[in-house]
Design an enzyme around this catalytic site. Structure first.
Site, mmCIF file in Angstrom:
data_model
loop_
_atom_site.group_PDB
_atom_site.id
_atom_site.type_symbol
_atom_site.label_atom_id
_atom_site.label_comp_id
_atom_site.label_asym_id
_atom_site.label_seq_id
_atom_site.Cartn_x
_atom_site.Cartn_y
_atom_site.Cartn_z
ATOM 1 N N ASP A 87 0.854 -1.183 0.000
ATOM 2 C CA ASP A 87 0.000 0.000 0.000
ATOM 3 C C ASP A 87 0.891 1.234 0.000
ATOM 4 O OD1 ASP A 87 -2.079 1.735 0.112
ATOM 5 O OD2 ASP A 87 -2.872 1.054 2.032
ATOM 6 N N ALA A 88 1.274 1.667 -1.209
ATOM 7 C CA ALA A 88 2.203 2.788 -1.358
ATOM 8 C C ALA A 88 1.565 3.999 -2.029
ATOM 9 C CB ALA A 88 3.426 2.350 -2.164
ATOM 10 N N LYS A 89 0.440 3.795 -2.721
ATOM 11 C CA LYS A 89 -0.325 4.872 -3.375
ATOM 12 C C LYS A 89 0.566 5.773 -4.224
ATOM 13 C CE LYS A 89 -3.968 4.911 0.143
ATOM 14 N NZ LYS A 89 -3.374 3.965 1.122
ATOM 15 N N ARG A 90 1.379 5.167 -5.058
ATOM 16 C CA ARG A 90 2.278 5.937 -5.907
ATOM 17 C C ARG A 90 1.547 6.484 -7.123
ATOM 18 N NH1 ARG A 90 4.853 5.724 -1.636
ATOM 19 N NH2 ARG A 90 7.013 5.028 -1.529
ATOM 20 N N THR A 117 -0.824 -0.293 -4.621
ATOM 21 C CA THR A 117 -1.844 0.740 -4.792
ATOM 22 C C THR A 117 -1.229 1.932 -5.515
ATOM 23 O OG1 THR A 117 -1.356 1.622 -2.583
ATOM 24 C CG2 THR A 117 -3.218 0.088 -2.781
#
Length: 266
Positions: A87-90, A117
């Site tokens: 879950d890094a939302k890059r 993510t």
């Protein structure tokens, strides 16, 4: 993913080494405490659920030693046969997005789990390097679409010139990327389980839906069924704090996971 869900059910468990959780487990607020917390979670969850989601920010907060712990978590979970969603939302453009894709979606990278993510709010096309890397390596993406934070609606519910909301345009782009895949494609979405209403049509998505907010944040099984439909096909409810609060004993963490899994079968 389909095989993992068939074996273990759809639950995704988060590893969120929040400072408050470290304190409640009696662990120091440093990389050593982070490592003890995270590896206890790996021992408790590995081989027990379909998907585990380490939250990268809480590892990055401890610098290079924290990132090293994240790398070990990813490796140990994968060794246990458990799928890992980082879950890094890059989200970025051009060569920078390509570098993120290399880090999180390319075979041989120590940060590459099974999915990551990503944020599409620089335009869905900005994700092309990640889409290409995921397809090449057999990995997946979970694209932010409708988040549960109140501020998100001002962007995600905004209506474009074509009459569709931004969120619906993201759904449509993901559906195009998944076209023809069986049973689901590489591109999933993140849709908060605590939303009052869905407001988008997911029927043609052809991908998984990650639904954070189940458990401690307030969403119940009834809420999930009301939001996504009674069958919950393709929905991966995510629970983090509701499970993690039962630590640090491994047995109690496992019992908590089993209880949540059973609740989803009802």
């Amino acid at each position: 993913m389909a095989a993992a869900v068939a074996e273990h059910g759809p639950l995704c468990v988060g590893i969120d080494p929040h400072p408050g959780l470290l304190a409640s487990w009696g662990l120091p607020q440093d990389a050593a405490g982070l490592e003890r917390f995270a590896l206890t979670c790996v021992e408790a969850f590995g081989g027990r659920v379909a998907l585990v989601k380490p939250q990268a920010a809480f590892f990055e907060a401890h610098g290079s030693r924290g990132v090293a712990v994240l790398e070990r978590v990813i490796a140990d979970l994968r060794d246990s046969g458990t799928l890992v969603l980082v879950d890094a939302k890059r989200g970025d453009i051009g060569s920078t997005m390509a570098a993120y894709a290399a880090a999180y979606l390319t075979e041989g990278s120590p940060l590459a789990g099974d999915a990551v993510t990503v944020s599409p709010f620089l335009g869905f096309g900005s994700l092309d390097p990640a889409l290409e890397a995921a397809a090449a390596s057999g990995r997946g993406l979970f694209v932010l679409a409708l988040t549960s934070n109140p501020e998100g609606a001002s962007v995600q519910r905004a209506v474009g010139t074509d009459g569709r909301s931004v969120a619906q345009s993201i759904v449509a782009a993901a559906a195009r990327a998944n076209a023809g895949a069986e049973p689901f494609g590489d591109v999933g979405l993140v849709v908060g389980a605590t939303l009052d209403e869905l407001g988008v049509d997911l029927s043609d998505l052809g991908g998984y839906v990650l639904a954070p907010g189940f458990g401690a944040q307030g969403a119940t099984v009834a809420d999930l069924r009301a939001l996504f439909g009674p069958e919950l096909r393709g929905v991966l409810p995510t629970s983090s704090r509701d499970v993690l609060r039962h630590g640090p004993e491994t047995a109690k963490l496992r019992s908590a996971v089993d209880a949540v899994r059973r609740s989803l079968e009802m």
